[in-house]
Design a protein around this motif. Structure first.
Motif, short mmCIF file in Angstrom:
data_model
loop_
_atom_site.label_atom_id
_atom_site.label_comp_id
_atom_site.label_asym_id
_atom_site.label_seq_id
_atom_site.Cartn_x
_atom_site.Cartn_y
_atom_site.Cartn_z
N LYS A 193 3.62 16.45 -14.09
CA LYS A 193 3.17 17.79 -13.68
C LYS A 193 1.66 17.85 -13.46
O LYS A 193 0.99 18.82 -13.81
N ARG A 194 1.13 16.78 -12.86
CA ARG A 194 -0.30 16.72 -12.57
C ARG A 194 -0.57 16.63 -11.06
O ARG A 194 -1.69 16.39 -10.64
N LEU A 195 0.48 16.82 -10.27
CA LEU A 195 0.33 16.68 -8.82
C LEU A 195 0.12 18.04 -8.17
O LEU A 195 0.88 18.98 -8.42
N ASP A 196 -0.90 18.13 -7.33
CA ASP A 196 -1.11 19.36 -6.55
C ASP A 196 -0.99 19.03 -5.07
O ASP A 196 -0.93 17.86 -4.67
N ALA A 197 -0.94 20.06 -4.25
CA ALA A 197 -0.70 19.88 -2.82
C ALA A 197 -1.81 19.07 -2.15
O ALA A 197 -1.56 18.25 -1.26
N GLU A 198 -3.04 19.29 -2.58
CA GLU A 198 -4.18 18.59 -1.98
C GLU A 198 -4.09 17.08 -2.22
O GLU A 198 -4.30 16.27 -1.30
N THR A 199 -3.75 16.70 -3.47
CA THR A 199 -3.61 15.28 -3.79
C THR A 199 -2.44 14.66 -3.04
O THR A 199 -2.53 13.55 -2.51
N PHE A 200 -1.33 15.40 -2.98
CA PHE A 200 -0.14 14.93 -2.26
C PHE A 200 -0.49 14.61 -0.81
O PHE A 200 -0.15 13.54 -0.28
N ALA A 201 -1.19 15.53 -0.16
CA ALA A 201 -1.53 15.34 1.26
C ALA A 201 -2.50 14.18 1.45
O ALA A 201 -2.35 13.37 2.38
N ALA A 202 -3.49 14.07 0.57
CA ALA A 202 -4.50 13.02 0.71
C ALA A 202 -3.89 11.63 0.57
O ALA A 202 -4.16 10.73 1.37
N VAL A 203 -3.06 11.45 -0.46
CA VAL A 203 -2.46 10.13 -0.70
C VAL A 203 -1.43 9.81 0.38
O VAL A 203 -1.35 8.68 0.87
N LEU A 204 -0.64 10.82 0.76
CA LEU A 204 0.39 10.60 1.78
C LEU A 204 -0.24 10.20 3.11
O LEU A 204 0.23 9.27 3.79
N ASN A 205 -1.31 10.87 3.50
CA ASN A 205 -1.96 10.57 4.78
C ASN A 205 -2.65 9.21 4.77
O ASN A 205 -2.86 8.61 5.83
N ALA A 206 -3.02 8.72 3.58
CA ALA A 206 -3.69 7.42 3.50
C ALA A 206 -2.71 6.27 3.66
O ALA A 206 -3.08 5.17 4.06
N ALA B 230 0.83 -1.20 0.00
CA ALA B 230 0.00 0.00 0.00
C ALA B 230 0.86 1.25 0.00
O ALA B 230 0.57 2.24 -0.69
N CYS B 231 1.95 1.21 0.76
CA CYS B 231 2.86 2.35 0.83
C CYS B 231 3.54 2.57 -0.52
O CYS B 231 3.68 3.71 -0.99
N LYS B 232 3.94 1.49 -1.18
CA LYS B 232 4.56 1.60 -2.50
C LYS B 232 3.57 2.16 -3.52
O LYS B 232 3.94 2.92 -4.41
N THR B 233 2.32 1.75 -3.38
CA THR B 233 1.28 2.27 -4.28
C THR B 233 1.23 3.79 -4.19
O THR B 233 1.20 4.49 -5.22
N ALA B 234 1.21 4.30 -2.97
CA ALA B 234 1.14 5.75 -2.77
C ALA B 234 2.35 6.44 -3.38
O ALA B 234 2.22 7.45 -4.09
N ASP B 235 3.55 5.91 -3.13
CA ASP B 235 4.78 6.54 -3.62
C ASP B 235 4.85 6.53 -5.15
O ASP B 235 5.20 7.54 -5.78
N ILE B 236 4.52 5.38 -5.75
CA ILE B 236 4.57 5.28 -7.22
C ILE B 236 3.56 6.23 -7.85
O ILE B 236 3.85 6.91 -8.84
N TYR B 237 2.38 6.30 -7.26
CA TYR B 237 1.33 7.16 -7.80
C TYR B 237 1.73 8.63 -7.72
O TYR B 237 1.61 9.38 -8.70
N LEU B 238 2.23 9.05 -6.57
CA LEU B 238 2.63 10.45 -6.40
C LEU B 238 3.76 10.82 -7.35
O LEU B 238 3.76 11.91 -7.94
N LYS B 239 4.71 9.92 -7.51
CA LYS B 239 5.84 10.21 -8.40
C LYS B 239 5.38 10.30 -9.86
O LYS B 239 5.84 11.15 -10.62
N ALA B 240 4.45 9.40 -10.25
CA ALA B 240 3.94 9.42 -11.62
C ALA B 240 3.23 10.74 -11.91
O ALA B 240 3.41 11.34 -12.98
N LEU B 241 2.42 11.22 -10.95
CA LEU B 241 1.73 12.49 -11.14
C LEU B 241 2.72 13.65 -11.17
O LEU B 241 2.58 14.59 -11.97
N ALA B 242 3.72 13.59 -10.29
CA ALA B 242 4.72 14.66 -10.25
C ALA B 242 5.50 14.73 -11.56
O ALA B 242 5.74 15.82 -12.10
#
Length: 373
Positions: free
Chosen positions: A337-350, A322-334
């Protein structure tokens, strides 16, 4: 009989008129009365010396009724793959199913066609017959044609290679495919073959993207399904397989053999269509993280990934995934250039922080996010 057939062709001394669409058949009660229980009842209900009956939605139309009338008058028409399904349905409608009647004649022809196809390991005859059945509707099922075609398909597919299986499945609607799976289970087909069939059908139904410039032969390698059919396939077929496998702990489970691209696409569609199978697919995608490519995961909206990560977090064995899922997803969006602060916080906190082995990906993602402003 020859004289009777002469009267049939000329309409001489006719005391029965059958209307099919815009055509009329001037016939005689006795030969039709003897062969068809349905017409026998209808003729008996008619008080006029000259009976007139209209048969609406007659299978195959006037051409098939011509074959029926010839049979009733003792003349044997030539039945072939092109007309036998419609004629068998007509025999069912007209209640001509006693021994030696028209239905028996049709059944022998159908059985011969399917037997010859099986001996040559061909599925085309069954597929073409099922296509006719689909046009005719429920009556073909009631006449027993669908079950026999599906059974013949199973016999061939059980000894076929993957390419032939895929080519065969592209000729089936979602309803016929569901019948095919049901028949495969009843015939005790090996589970891994059933799984391969389902994976192939899902692949050609969900992964394929239509391209107007492609060759016509390539367009035949997919199945176009309406949203209602897709939902049915996901919730009434795929979900049932998942639940059945979970009950028995089946070896070669379908979940273990779904490729990551297909799993993510199925999850995306299940979310869009609000299917019940979405929770099972979230758990599956969480397990597939080591095999998931970032572009596949990036297809999903943030709220789906958050829930997928949370599903993984509930099981201690899946926390790291689950942790790897979050990291891979955030990096792919970053990276896109599709990552915003709200998405970063939501996925990180999950994500379960105690399962993260290092924070390298997070630092890289955060750096990209800050640079983008």
């Amino acid at each position: 009989m020859d004289e009777l057939n002469t009267w049939r062709r000329s309409g001489e001394l006719s005391d029965l008129t059958i209307q099919i669409d815009d055509s009329e058949f001037n016939l005689h009660k006795f030969p039709m009365f003897i062969k068809s229980d349905y017409l026998k009842k209808k003729i008996s209900e008619c008080n006029d010396n000259k009976a007139v009956l209209k048969l609406s939605n007659f299978p195959g139309g006037k051409e098939i009724f011509e074959i029926v009338s010839e049979f009733c008058y003792g003349e044997r028409s030539s039945l072939s793959q092109e007309n036998v399904v419609q004629t068998r349905c007509a025999a069912h409608l007209l209640e001509m199913e006693t021994t030696g009647n028209l239905a028996s004649f049709c059944d022998r022809v159908i059985d011969d066609l399917l037997r010859n196809a099986k001996n040559s390991r061909s599925t085309s005859v069954s597929i073409e017959m099922l296509a006719v059945c689909e046009q005719l509707g429920d009556i073909s099922d009631k006449a027993g044609i669908v079950d026999r075609c599906v059974s013949a398909l199973i016999d061939v597919l059980s000894i076929s290679g993957r390419q032939q299986v895929t080519e065969t499945l592209t000729g089936l609607s979602s309803n016929w495919f569901e019948k095919l799976l049901g028949a495969a289970r009843k015939k005790n087909m090996r589970p891994h073959i059933i799984g391969e069939m389902l994976i192939s059908y899902l692949q050609i139904s969900f992964i394929y993207e239509k391209d107007e410039t492609e060759e016509e032969t390539d367009k035949k390698k997919h199945v176009e399904l309406a949203d209602e059919e897709r939902q049915h396939l996901l919730d009434d077929v795929l979900l049932k397989v998942f639940r059945d496998e979970n009950k028995v702990g089946e070896k070669h489970a379908l979940q273990e053999r779904l490729n990551p691209e297909l799993a993510v696409k199925l999850l995306s569609e299940a979310e869009r269509l609000k299917c019940d199978v979405k929770d099972d697919l979230r758990r599956l995608c969480a397990k597939l993280v080591p095999r998931l490519k970032a572009p596949d995961l990036a297809q999903l909206p943030p709220e789906v990934v958050v829930e997928m990560v949370q599903v993984g977090e509930t099981d201690s064995a899946n926390k790291e995934a689950a942790c790897k899922t979050a990291d891979i997803y955030l990096k792919a969006l970053a990276d896109n250039k599709r990552l915003d602060a709200e998405t970063f916080a939501a996925v990180l906190n999950a994500a379960p922080n105690d399962a993260r082995t290092n924070h390298d990906n997070l630092f890289e993602v955060l750096h990209t996010l800050l640079q983008s402003g």
